[in-house]
Design a protein around this motif. Sequence first.
Motif, PDB file in Angstrom:
ATOM      1  N   THR A 284       0.803  -1.243   0.000  1.00  0.00           N
ATOM      2  CA  THR A 284       0.000   0.000   0.000  1.00  0.00           C
ATOM      3  C   THR A 284       0.830   1.285   0.000  1.00  0.00           C
ATOM      4  O   THR A 284       0.272   2.375   0.047  1.00  0.00           O
ATOM      5  CB  THR A 284      -0.947   0.031   1.216  1.00  0.00           C
ATOM      6  OG1 THR A 284      -0.157  -0.003   2.417  1.00  0.00           O
ATOM      7  CG2 THR A 284      -1.927  -1.129   1.202  1.00  0.00           C
ATOM      8  N   TRP A 285       2.155   1.175  -0.039  1.00  0.00           N
ATOM      9  CA  TRP A 285       2.990   2.389  -0.059  1.00  0.00           C
ATOM     10  C   TRP A 285       2.722   3.160  -1.360  1.00  0.00           C
ATOM     11  O   TRP A 285       2.653   2.547  -2.437  1.00  0.00           O
ATOM     12  CB  TRP A 285       4.473   2.011   0.019  1.00  0.00           C
ATOM     13  CG  TRP A 285       5.396   3.186   0.039  1.00  0.00           C
ATOM     14  CD1 TRP A 285       5.227   4.352   0.709  1.00  0.00           C
ATOM     15  CD2 TRP A 285       6.656   3.298  -0.652  1.00  0.00           C
ATOM     16  NE1 TRP A 285       6.303   5.187   0.491  1.00  0.00           N
ATOM     17  CE2 TRP A 285       7.192   4.564  -0.339  1.00  0.00           C
ATOM     18  CE3 TRP A 285       7.393   2.448  -1.487  1.00  0.00           C
ATOM     19  CZ2 TRP A 285       8.427   5.005  -0.835  1.00  0.00           C
ATOM     20  CZ3 TRP A 285       8.613   2.879  -1.983  1.00  0.00           C
ATOM     21  CH2 TRP A 285       9.120   4.144  -1.656  1.00  0.00           C
ATOM     22  N   GLN A 286       2.563   4.442  -1.246  1.00  0.00           N
ATOM     23  CA  GLN A 286       2.338   5.330  -2.396  1.00  0.00           C
ATOM     24  C   GLN A 286       0.974   5.121  -3.061  1.00  0.00           C
ATOM     25  O   GLN A 286       0.748   5.622  -4.160  1.00  0.00           O
ATOM     26  CB  GLN A 286       3.458   5.186  -3.438  1.00  0.00           C
ATOM     27  CG  GLN A 286       4.789   5.707  -2.908  1.00  0.00           C
ATOM     28  CD  GLN A 286       5.931   5.572  -3.908  1.00  0.00           C
ATOM     29  OE1 GLN A 286       5.994   4.644  -4.697  1.00  0.00           O
ATOM     30  NE2 GLN A 286       6.844   6.511  -3.871  1.00  0.00           N
TER      31      GLN A 286
ATOM     32  N   ILE B 184       9.163  -3.693  12.991  1.00  0.00           N
ATOM     33  CA  ILE B 184       9.991  -2.482  13.152  1.00  0.00           C
ATOM     34  C   ILE B 184      10.355  -2.070  11.716  1.00  0.00           C
ATOM     35  O   ILE B 184      11.007  -2.840  11.000  1.00  0.00           O
ATOM     36  CB  ILE B 184      11.284  -2.777  13.949  1.00  0.00           C
ATOM     37  CG1 ILE B 184      10.968  -3.288  15.357  1.00  0.00           C
ATOM     38  CG2 ILE B 184      12.147  -1.516  14.000  1.00  0.00           C
ATOM     39  CD1 ILE B 184      12.211  -3.585  16.211  1.00  0.00           C
ATOM     40  N   HIS B 185       9.924  -0.897  11.297  1.00  0.00           N
ATOM     41  CA  HIS B 185      10.031  -0.507   9.884  1.00  0.00           C
ATOM     42  C   HIS B 185      11.498  -0.401   9.424  1.00  0.00           C
ATOM     43  O   HIS B 185      11.861  -0.879   8.362  1.00  0.00           O
ATOM     44  CB  HIS B 185       9.307   0.834   9.680  1.00  0.00           C
ATOM     45  CG  HIS B 185       8.871   1.092   8.279  1.00  0.00           C
ATOM     46  ND1 HIS B 185       7.740   1.808   7.975  1.00  0.00           N
ATOM     47  CD2 HIS B 185       9.400   0.734   7.083  1.00  0.00           C
ATOM     48  CE1 HIS B 185       7.606   1.877   6.663  1.00  0.00           C
ATOM     49  NE2 HIS B 185       8.602   1.234   6.099  1.00  0.00           N
ATOM     50  N   TRP B 186      12.322   0.278  10.236  1.00  0.00           N
ATOM     51  CA  TRP B 186      13.761   0.420   9.947  1.00  0.00           C
ATOM     52  C   TRP B 186      14.536   0.312  11.263  1.00  0.00           C
ATOM     53  O   TRP B 186      14.036   0.795  12.294  1.00  0.00           O
ATOM     54  CB  TRP B 186      14.069   1.791   9.326  1.00  0.00           C
ATOM     55  CG  TRP B 186      13.608   1.960   7.915  1.00  0.00           C
ATOM     56  CD1 TRP B 186      12.402   2.437   7.508  1.00  0.00           C
ATOM     57  CD2 TRP B 186      14.352   1.661   6.722  1.00  0.00           C
ATOM     58  NE1 TRP B 186      12.333   2.449   6.133  1.00  0.00           N
ATOM     59  CE2 TRP B 186      13.522   1.989   5.627  1.00  0.00           C
ATOM     60  CE3 TRP B 186      15.634   1.158   6.475  1.00  0.00           C
ATOM     61  CZ2 TRP B 186      13.921   1.820   4.302  1.00  0.00           C
ATOM     62  CZ3 TRP B 186      16.037   0.996   5.150  1.00  0.00           C
ATOM     63  CH2 TRP B 186      15.195   1.317   4.078  1.00  0.00           C
TER      64      TRP B 186
ATOM     65  N   ALA C 225       9.436  -9.861   0.442  1.00  0.00           N
ATOM     66  CA  ALA C 225      10.021  -8.990  -0.581  1.00  0.00           C
ATOM     67  C   ALA C 225       9.221  -7.714  -0.724  1.00  0.00           C
ATOM     68  O   ALA C 225       8.068  -7.753  -1.151  1.00  0.00           O
ATOM     69  CB  ALA C 225      10.051  -9.704  -1.917  1.00  0.00           C
ATOM     70  N   TYR C 226       9.862  -6.581  -0.360  1.00  0.00           N
ATOM     71  CA  TYR C 226       9.233  -5.310  -0.745  1.00  0.00           C
ATOM     72  C   TYR C 226       9.856  -4.837  -2.055  1.00  0.00           C
ATOM     73  O   TYR C 226      10.929  -5.298  -2.441  1.00  0.00           O
ATOM     74  CB  TYR C 226       9.276  -4.288   0.387  1.00  0.00           C
ATOM     75  CG  TYR C 226      10.555  -3.550   0.706  1.00  0.00           C
ATOM     76  CD1 TYR C 226      11.170  -2.681  -0.201  1.00  0.00           C
ATOM     77  CD2 TYR C 226      11.108  -3.645   1.975  1.00  0.00           C
ATOM     78  CE1 TYR C 226      12.293  -1.953   0.127  1.00  0.00           C
ATOM     79  CE2 TYR C 226      12.242  -2.930   2.328  1.00  0.00           C
ATOM     80  CZ  TYR C 226      12.835  -2.080   1.393  1.00  0.00           C
ATOM     81  OH  TYR C 226      13.951  -1.368   1.737  1.00  0.00           O
ATOM     82  N   SER C 227       9.128  -3.954  -2.726  1.00  0.00           N
ATOM     83  CA  SER C 227       9.509  -3.514  -4.077  1.00  0.00           C
ATOM     84  C   SER C 227       9.877  -4.710  -4.976  1.00  0.00           C
ATOM     85  O   SER C 227      10.909  -4.703  -5.652  1.00  0.00           O
ATOM     86  CB  SER C 227      10.660  -2.505  -4.014  1.00  0.00           C
ATOM     87  OG  SER C 227      10.350  -1.430  -3.147  1.00  0.00           O
TER      88      SER C 227
ATOM     89  N   LEU D  80       8.770  -5.616  -7.703  1.00  0.00           N
ATOM     90  CA  LEU D  80       8.813  -5.284  -9.136  1.00  0.00           C
ATOM     91  C   LEU D  80       9.878  -4.217  -9.420  1.00  0.00           C
ATOM     92  O   LEU D  80      10.018  -3.763 -10.551  1.00  0.00           O
ATOM     93  CB  LEU D  80       7.438  -4.761  -9.585  1.00  0.00           C
ATOM     94  CG  LEU D  80       6.294  -5.780  -9.511  1.00  0.00           C
ATOM     95  CD1 LEU D  80       4.937  -5.086  -9.569  1.00  0.00           C
ATOM     96  CD2 LEU D  80       6.422  -6.794 -10.647  1.00  0.00           C
ATOM     97  N   GLY D  81      10.579  -3.794  -8.353  1.00  0.00           N
ATOM     98  CA  GLY D  81      11.601  -2.763  -8.534  1.00  0.00           C
ATOM     99  C   GLY D  81      11.091  -1.360  -8.241  1.00  0.00           C
ATOM    100  O   GLY D  81      11.735  -0.374  -8.589  1.00  0.00           O
ATOM    101  N   SER D  82       9.903  -1.276  -7.646  1.00  0.00           N
ATOM    102  CA  SER D  82       9.261  -0.011  -7.233  1.00  0.00           C
ATOM    103  C   SER D  82       8.876   0.872  -8.423  1.00  0.00           C
ATOM    104  O   SER D  82       8.973   0.454  -9.580  1.00  0.00           O
ATOM    105  CB  SER D  82      10.149   0.738  -6.227  1.00  0.00           C
ATOM    106  OG  SER D  82       9.332   1.550  -5.399  1.00  0.00           O
TER     107      SER D  82
ATOM    108  N   SER E  61      -0.067  -2.058  -6.617  1.00  0.00           N
ATOM    109  CA  SER E  61      -0.575  -1.459  -7.849  1.00  0.00           C
ATOM    110  C   SER E  61      -1.893  -0.774  -7.539  1.00  0.00           C
ATOM    111  O   SER E  61      -2.668  -1.258  -6.711  1.00  0.00           O
ATOM    112  CB  SER E  61      -0.795  -2.516  -8.932  1.00  0.00           C
ATOM    113  OG  SER E  61      -1.376  -1.892 -10.064  1.00  0.00           O
ATOM    114  N   VAL E  62      -2.130   0.358  -8.217  1.00  0.00           N
ATOM    115  CA  VAL E  62      -3.443   0.987  -8.093  1.00  0.00           C
ATOM    116  C   VAL E  62      -4.256   0.753  -9.372  1.00  0.00           C
ATOM    117  O   VAL E  62      -5.289   1.369  -9.585  1.00  0.00           O
ATOM    118  CB  VAL E  62      -3.327   2.510  -7.784  1.00  0.00           C
ATOM    119  CG1 VAL E  62      -2.745   2.727  -6.400  1.00  0.00           C
ATOM    120  CG2 VAL E  62      -2.514   3.243  -8.842  1.00  0.00           C
ATOM    121  N   THR E  63      -3.758  -0.161 -10.221  1.00  0.00           N
ATOM    122  CA  THR E  63      -4.428  -0.456 -11.488  1.00  0.00           C
ATOM    123  C   THR E  63      -5.156  -1.799 -11.357  1.00  0.00           C
ATOM    124  O   THR E  63      -4.509  -2.830 -11.169  1.00  0.00           O
ATOM    125  CB  THR E  63      -3.369  -0.556 -12.626  1.00  0.00           C
ATOM    126  OG1 THR E  63      -2.476   0.551 -12.517  1.00  0.00           O
ATOM    127  CG2 THR E  63      -4.011  -0.602 -13.986  1.00  0.00           C
TER     128      THR E  63
END
Length: 310
Positions: free
Chosen positions: A21-23, A105-107, A205-207, A209-211, A252-254
Amino acid sequence: MSSPKIKLNNGMEIPAIGYGTWQAPEDQVATVVEHALKAGYRHIDCAWSYDNEVGVGQGIKASGILREEIFITSKLWCTYHRKVEENLDDSLKRLGTDYLDLYLIHWPCPLNPNGNHYKFPMRSNGVRDIDEEWVLKDTWKQMEEMVKKGKVKAIGVSNFSKMKLDEILPYAEIKPVVDQLELHLYNPQHKLLEYLKSHDIVPQAYSPLGSTGSPLLTDETAIQLATKYEVPVSAVLLGYLLRRNIVILPKSVTPSRIEENLRLSQDFASRVSDEDFKILDSIAVNGKQKRFIMPPWPLQLGFEDWIQKF
Ligand SMILES: NC(=O)c1ccc[n+]([C@@H]2O[C@H](COP(=O)([O-])OP(=O)(O)OC[C@H]3O[C@@H](n4cnc5c(N)ncnc54)[C@H](OP(=O)(O)O)[C@@H]3O)[C@@H](O)[C@H]2O)c1
């Protein structure tokens, strides 16, 4: 279409395909989360710092799917390492739920909780204001309290290298169940994943697709395999990770992409030959190693390939 599941070290199961859900803009996120759930996703990856958890909660409610059927993750932001419960309570309130399935813990980067900005406090020299007095094992202790209080079912970490995990593991009463990392074709992190395996910690795995604006979608080898298996390149990128038993969190928002990411990633993972998998698995080591998410933290994170900016 549903997602396969992966067993966590506390006995819980996590859907291997989650919705990132980021971005996802606050005014769209409710609609796309509802769409993702109706398309079959049962795992939503959120964070307090994404500033869109109210919309995510509205989307969950609008889907009509029972809360207990959905695996919800959120993340502790850096300015709250000293006040875990306060940040968690805010996420619970925003999401409209009384528990999380997973809290991360996010970071591994505590920031000054009394600094000049709520998310990114800065020092006068223009560098992020790290809370140097604080130690990660004390953040972890507070995370464990949240499990004991029943506010979260499982706890884990994100962006933790071996060096950072070693700052908490010797003291952990409750083991982290996952480590959420930047993981994709150009950043496979083989060595760290071996270490996670030895501790029974599941990689996420975040990103994947490579963000945003990803160059992975135009990778020559990925395109060749997409043509060969008659799937979109995105399915090659996601299926490669699924085949490695990694939890994937595509965003994705698509609507059409939301659906194909769930369906075709599994299709590719189930059909890719051992030979083609090996080709994908060695792309980074053959010269394409690259990270895309590198915030300017003024401290050592312990990732071998991280280019330190300070
Ligand atoms: N723990 C952390 O520090 C951290 C850091 C970064 C991300 N994350 C989590 O991981 C999730 C995913 O990472 P991300 O958002 O950076 O990037 P990502 O999922 O790798 O890529 C998202 C981008 O790919 C596009 N896309 C999605 N599906 C596609 C498809 N089938 N074909 C072509 N393009 C496609 C999206 O466009 P559209 O949206 O326009 O369709 C968007 O631009 C985040 O949402 C978040 O939940 C966590």
